[in-house]
Design a protein around this motif. Structure first.
Motif, PDB file in Angstrom:
ATOM      1  N   SER A  13      -5.268   8.257  -2.331  1.00  0.00           N
ATOM      2  CA  SER A  13      -6.353   8.298  -1.359  1.00  0.00           C
ATOM      3  C   SER A  13      -6.536   6.942  -0.681  1.00  0.00           C
ATOM      4  CB  SER A  13      -7.652   8.700  -2.071  1.00  0.00           C
ATOM      5  OG  SER A  13      -8.762   8.560  -1.230  1.00  0.00           O
ATOM      6  N   VAL A  14      -6.812   6.980   0.624  1.00  0.00           N
ATOM      7  CA  VAL A  14      -7.244   5.795   1.368  1.00  0.00           C
ATOM      8  C   VAL A  14      -8.655   6.107   1.855  1.00  0.00           C
ATOM      9  CG1 VAL A  14      -6.776   4.212   3.271  1.00  0.00           C
ATOM     10  CG2 VAL A  14      -4.869   5.323   2.077  1.00  0.00           C
ATOM     11  N   PRO A  29      -9.583   1.291   3.205  1.00  0.00           N
ATOM     12  CA  PRO A  29      -8.844   1.113   4.457  1.00  0.00           C
ATOM     13  C   PRO A  29      -8.517  -0.353   4.733  1.00  0.00           C
ATOM     14  CG  PRO A  29     -10.633   2.676   4.760  1.00  0.00           C
ATOM     15  CD  PRO A  29     -10.812   2.079   3.393  1.00  0.00           C
ATOM     16  N   GLU A  30      -9.442  -1.248   4.401  1.00  0.00           N
ATOM     17  CA  GLU A  30      -9.214  -2.669   4.628  1.00  0.00           C
ATOM     18  C   GLU A  30      -8.073  -3.197   3.750  1.00  0.00           C
ATOM     19  OE1 GLU A  30     -13.103  -1.356   5.873  1.00  0.00           O
ATOM     20  OE2 GLU A  30     -12.166  -1.298   3.870  1.00  0.00           O
ATOM     21  N   ALA A  31      -8.059  -2.744   2.481  1.00  0.00           N
ATOM     22  CA  ALA A  31      -6.986  -3.179   1.587  1.00  0.00           C
ATOM     23  C   ALA A  31      -5.639  -2.649   2.066  1.00  0.00           C
ATOM     24  CB  ALA A  31      -7.268  -2.705   0.161  1.00  0.00           C
ATOM     25  N   PHE A  32      -5.615  -1.393   2.504  1.00  0.00           N
ATOM     26  CA  PHE A  32      -4.358  -0.817   2.973  1.00  0.00           C
ATOM     27  C   PHE A  32      -3.835  -1.572   4.190  1.00  0.00           C
ATOM     28  CE2 PHE A  32      -1.907   2.296   5.487  1.00  0.00           C
ATOM     29  CZ  PHE A  32      -0.922   2.580   4.555  1.00  0.00           C
ATOM     30  N   ALA A  33      -4.721  -1.863   5.143  1.00  0.00           N
ATOM     31  CA  ALA A  33      -4.308  -2.617   6.325  1.00  0.00           C
ATOM     32  C   ALA A  33      -3.775  -3.992   5.937  1.00  0.00           C
ATOM     33  CB  ALA A  33      -5.485  -2.752   7.294  1.00  0.00           C
ATOM     34  N   HIS A  79      -4.757  10.530   7.185  1.00  0.00           N
ATOM     35  CA  HIS A  79      -4.807  10.708   8.634  1.00  0.00           C
ATOM     36  C   HIS A  79      -5.846   9.790   9.266  1.00  0.00           C
ATOM     37  CE1 HIS A  79      -6.160  12.635  12.420  1.00  0.00           C
ATOM     38  NE2 HIS A  79      -4.877  12.905  12.564  1.00  0.00           N
ATOM     39  N   ARG A  80      -7.011   9.728   8.673  1.00  0.00           N
ATOM     40  CA  ARG A  80      -8.113   8.972   9.269  1.00  0.00           C
ATOM     41  C   ARG A  80      -7.872   7.462   9.246  1.00  0.00           C
ATOM     42  NH1 ARG A  80     -13.682   9.993   9.921  1.00  0.00           N
ATOM     43  NH2 ARG A  80     -13.410  11.992   8.836  1.00  0.00           N
ATOM     44  N   HIS A  81      -7.395   6.949   8.114  1.00  0.00           N
ATOM     45  CA  HIS A  81      -7.297   5.504   7.949  1.00  0.00           C
ATOM     46  C   HIS A  81      -5.859   4.972   7.913  1.00  0.00           C
ATOM     47  CE1 HIS A  81     -11.572   5.464   7.217  1.00  0.00           C
ATOM     48  NE2 HIS A  81     -11.446   6.256   6.167  1.00  0.00           N
ATOM     49  N   ALA A  82      -4.972   5.656   7.189  1.00  0.00           N
ATOM     50  CA  ALA A  82      -3.623   5.114   7.020  1.00  0.00           C
ATOM     51  C   ALA A  82      -2.783   5.238   8.285  1.00  0.00           C
ATOM     52  CB  ALA A  82      -2.920   5.815   5.855  1.00  0.00           C
ATOM     53  N   LEU A  83      -2.887   6.368   8.975  1.00  0.00           N
ATOM     54  CA  LEU A  83      -2.043   6.573  10.149  1.00  0.00           C
ATOM     55  C   LEU A  83      -2.238   5.507  11.228  1.00  0.00           C
ATOM     56  CD1 LEU A  83       0.066   8.191  11.658  1.00  0.00           C
ATOM     57  CD2 LEU A  83      -1.740   9.732  12.442  1.00  0.00           C
ATOM     58  N   VAL A 216       0.097   1.800  -6.480  1.00  0.00           N
ATOM     59  CA  VAL A 216      -0.887   0.929  -5.824  1.00  0.00           C
ATOM     60  C   VAL A 216      -2.251   1.582  -6.027  1.00  0.00           C
ATOM     61  CG1 VAL A 216      -1.593  -0.212  -3.693  1.00  0.00           C
ATOM     62  CG2 VAL A 216       0.835   0.308  -4.088  1.00  0.00           C
ATOM     63  N   ARG A 217      -3.211   0.824  -6.534  1.00  0.00           N
ATOM     64  CA  ARG A 217      -4.515   1.393  -6.839  1.00  0.00           C
ATOM     65  C   ARG A 217      -5.635   0.469  -6.370  1.00  0.00           C
ATOM     66  NH1 ARG A 217      -2.743   1.528 -13.098  1.00  0.00           N
ATOM     67  NH2 ARG A 217      -1.870  -0.556 -13.200  1.00  0.00           N
ATOM     68  N   ARG A 218      -6.847   0.857  -6.677  1.00  0.00           N
ATOM     69  CA  ARG A 218      -7.998   0.119  -6.142  1.00  0.00           C
ATOM     70  C   ARG A 218      -8.086  -1.306  -6.659  1.00  0.00           C
ATOM     71  NH1 ARG A 218     -11.232   2.809  -3.024  1.00  0.00           N
ATOM     72  NH2 ARG A 218     -13.240   1.972  -2.347  1.00  0.00           N
ATOM     73  N   THR A 219      -7.565  -1.545  -7.847  1.00  0.00           N
ATOM     74  CA  THR A 219      -7.623  -2.886  -8.426  1.00  0.00           C
ATOM     75  C   THR A 219      -6.456  -3.778  -8.010  1.00  0.00           C
ATOM     76  OG1 THR A 219      -6.505  -2.058 -10.407  1.00  0.00           O
ATOM     77  CG2 THR A 219      -8.933  -2.093 -10.434  1.00  0.00           C
ATOM     78  N   THR A 220      -5.524  -3.250  -7.212  1.00  0.00           N
ATOM     79  CA  THR A 220      -4.366  -4.037  -6.791  1.00  0.00           C
ATOM     80  C   THR A 220      -4.799  -5.056  -5.740  1.00  0.00           C
ATOM     81  OG1 THR A 220      -2.886  -2.144  -7.186  1.00  0.00           O
ATOM     82  CG2 THR A 220      -2.040  -3.947  -5.815  1.00  0.00           C
ATOM     83  N   ASP A 221      -4.860  -6.326  -6.129  1.00  0.00           N
ATOM     84  CA  ASP A 221      -5.257  -7.352  -5.174  1.00  0.00           C
ATOM     85  C   ASP A 221      -4.033  -7.864  -4.412  1.00  0.00           C
ATOM     86  OD1 ASP A 221      -3.933  -9.077  -6.940  1.00  0.00           O
ATOM     87  OD2 ASP A 221      -5.798  -9.853  -7.808  1.00  0.00           O
ATOM     88  N   THR A 222      -4.247  -8.793  -3.505  1.00  0.00           N
ATOM     89  CA  THR A 222      -3.157  -9.269  -2.647  1.00  0.00           C
ATOM     90  C   THR A 222      -2.044  -9.914  -3.451  1.00  0.00           C
ATOM     91  OG1 THR A 222      -4.682  -9.626  -0.800  1.00  0.00           O
ATOM     92  CG2 THR A 222      -2.575 -10.779  -0.713  1.00  0.00           C
ATOM     93  N   GLU A 223      -2.406 -10.708  -4.453  1.00  0.00           N
ATOM     94  CA  GLU A 223      -1.387 -11.381  -5.261  1.00  0.00           C
ATOM     95  C   GLU A 223      -0.513 -10.367  -6.003  1.00  0.00           C
ATOM     96  OE1 GLU A 223      -1.046 -14.601  -8.953  1.00  0.00           O
ATOM     97  OE2 GLU A 223      -2.984 -14.207  -8.012  1.00  0.00           O
TER      98      GLU A 223
END
Length: 261
Positions: A13-14, A29-33, A79-83, A216-223
């Protein structure tokens, strides 16, 4: 480049506000971007599942730094956020749909959160997202008898073909569970490749029906995300997950043996 190891990213889910059932395996959505920006900044080249498998099958060379972006189940946020984020970078991706969870005429009502409808799935396909199969009702396929297994696979395949006008060629095992019998059945239904989980990098030697992915999950940070796409320290990152998976595999096998006695 037969020895190339490829990070295949597994998303679900995004969403900004996912429900309890999907929260752990969601990303904002912000993390995915931001994660797509990391992929772009590092010069990685996203491929679809079908393209990766076809290149390995034929021996065609891969890009220098390939990566796959995949989504399971079919949540509306794809569709709403990832696309839009994918379109911004011109990145392809693969979406594996659980056909009985997609809103519309075939909906079984089992979707754990707000799911895509078929119009949105078609829009994703039109935008260059590969649509693959993920079964019809998302069961543990290796726990089904042969008849139910074939039904789950063929129903999924046929609905995707009916709605999109072409047969899906890629598959992802629900929960990542498979067996030799399941892999043979997936191949028998016309799927040319299939993805598991494994939380390690994909290699050609794994074979086209057991390619591994990283979660990839919600706790996956940038590092951590940078380590995933770089293929660094993945074993340490998912050490606890692997231990739990191995333990649960033993339990499931024991239960299966008891049922046959």
């Amino acid at each position: 480049m037969t020895g190339t190891r490829v990070p295949i990213l597994m998303y679900h889910s995004v969403a900004t506000e996912p429900n309890h059932a999907t929260r752990t395996l969601s990303v904002t959505p912000e993390a995915f971007a931001g994660q797509l920006a990391v992929i772009a900044d590092r010069g990685l080249t996203p491929l679809t599942t079908a393209e990766l498998a076809a290149r390995w099958r034929t021996g065609r060379p891969l890009p220098v730094r390939p990566v796959l972006i995949t989504f399971d189940d079919g949540y509306e946020g794809v569709h709403r956020h990832a696309l839009p984020a994918l379109a911004e970078h011109g990145f392809p991706a693969t979406l594996f749909v659980t056909t009985g969870w997609i809103r519309g005429a075939h909906d079984t009502g089992g979707g754990p959160d707000t799911m895509l409808d078929w119009r949105q799935v078609r829009r994703l396909a039109d935008a260059g997202v590969e649509i693959g199969g993920h079964s019809h009702t998302h069961p543990q396929l290796d726990r089904l008898d042969d008849t139910r297994l074939r039904t789950e696979l063929s129903r999924c395949r046929d609905l995707v073909a009916d709605e999109l006008g072409s047969l899906p060629v890629s598959f992802a095992y629900p929960y990542g569970y498979s067996s030799r019998r399941v892999r043979t059945a997936v191949r028998g239904q016309g799927f040319a490749q299939a993805l598991a989980v494994g939380n390690s990098l994909a290699r050609r030697a794994q074979g086209p029906y057991a390619l591994r992915r990283v979660t990839v999950r919600r706790t996956t940070d940038t590092e951590e995300f940078e380590r995933l796409v770089d293929g660094r320290a993945i074993g340490r990152t998912f050490a606890r997950d692997r231990a739990l998976t191995k333990g649960y595999t033993v339990v499931r096998r024991t239960r299966g043996l008891r049922r046959t006695v």
